[in-house]
Design a protein around this motif. Structure first.
Motif, PDB file in Angstrom:
ATOM      1  N   TRP A   1       0.795  -1.228   0.000  1.00 41.75           N
ATOM      2  CA  TRP A   1       0.000   0.000   0.000  1.00 41.75           C
ATOM      3  C   TRP A   1       0.827   1.278   0.000  1.00 41.75           C
ATOM      4  N   GLY A   2       2.109   1.192   0.300  1.00 44.40           N
ATOM      5  CA  GLY A   2       2.963   2.382   0.298  1.00 44.40           C
ATOM      6  C   GLY A   2       2.904   3.225   1.560  1.00 44.40           C
ATOM      7  N   VAL A   3       2.328   2.690   2.629  1.00 36.90           N
ATOM      8  CA  VAL A   3       2.256   3.427   3.899  1.00 36.90           C
ATOM      9  C   VAL A   3       3.511   3.092   4.704  1.00 36.90           C
ATOM     10  N   PRO A   4       4.337   4.097   5.043  1.00 37.84           N
ATOM     11  CA  PRO A   4       5.589   3.827   5.752  1.00 37.84           C
ATOM     12  C   PRO A   4       5.365   3.110   7.087  1.00 37.84           C
ATOM     13  N   VAL A   5       6.331   2.283   7.443  1.00 36.62           N
ATOM     14  CA  VAL A   5       6.271   1.506   8.683  1.00 36.62           C
ATOM     15  C   VAL A   5       6.036   2.414   9.877  1.00 36.62           C
ATOM     16  N   HIS A   6       6.760   3.536   9.954  1.00 33.97           N
ATOM     17  CA  HIS A   6       6.650   4.398  11.134  1.00 33.97           C
ATOM     18  C   HIS A   6       5.267   5.046  11.256  1.00 33.97           C
ATOM     19  N   VAL A   7       4.605   5.300  10.136  1.00 35.77           N
ATOM     20  CA  VAL A   7       3.248   5.853  10.182  1.00 35.77           C
ATOM     21  C   VAL A   7       2.281   4.798  10.718  1.00 35.77           C
TER      22      VAL A   7
END
Length: 191
Positions: free
Chosen positions: A52-58
């Motif tokens: 999905w392209g959502v960064p791990v930290h987010v």
């Protein structure tokens, strides 16, 4: 009669405690500690980032805010007259605190009939799906933890209406999610 009342009160009190499994990682302020203690979390976060392209930290900052990494997290009970439980504040459940209706939409859309909110891989995939759609519909960058959280909390329609603007507590919380996301990103670079 009073013995029956006491027994009933005791049962209700025990049920309201939820008997939680205490399964949160030990140090929630350290991303490296979290993923070291729970390697399956990192695998789930990375799979969601790839898909999905959502960064791990987010993802991590949002899960921290929503459930403190508890698989069985639920909203508190509401009480009538201050003592009689009348149900939970909402249907939010699991790591992602997904509401029943939104979870069902995800399950239908993604064809994941066996997905569960208390399974980290499913919860992160749900968050990725939701945040990717928030980018598509609202133009919120997947890396923008603050605004993604506001859309996640208020729903996309609420975010579009700006319902969060009148909630100073929510604006503060979204800022905290953003700061935690930055902190987790910095920590993950050094793991």
């Amino acid at each position: 009669m009073s013995r029956l009342f006491r027994a009933l009160a005791l049962v209700l009190l025990a049920a309201s405690c939820g008997g939680g499994s205490g399964d949160s990682p030990r140090n929630l302020d350290n991303a490296c500690s979290i993923v070291s203690e729970r390697p399956e979390y990192l695998r789930a976060f990375k799979a969601t980032e790839r898909k999905w392209g959502v960064p791990v930290h987010v993802q991590m900052a949002t899960i921290y805010q929503e459930s403190k990494f508890r698989a069985d997290a639920r909203t508190p009970f509401r009480y009538a007259a201050g003592v009689i439980p009348i149900g939970r504040q909402s249907s939010a459940y699991g790591y992602s605190q997904a509401l029943d209706g939104t979870w069902e939409e995800y399950v239908r859309d993604q064809g994941k009939r066996t997905a569960r909110r208390d399974r980290i891989r499913d919860a992160t995939d749900f968050m990725g799906w939701y945040m990717a759609e928030s980018q598509n519909r609202l133009g919120i960058s997947k890396g923008d933890a603050r605004n993604q959280y506001l859309a996640y909390h208020e729903g996309r329609s609420g975010y579009a209406r700006g319902s969060y603007r009148s909630k100073s507590w929510l604006m503060r919380v979204a800022g905290e999610v953003d700061q935690r996301s930055i902190m987790y990103a910095q920590q993950l670079r050094s793991c």
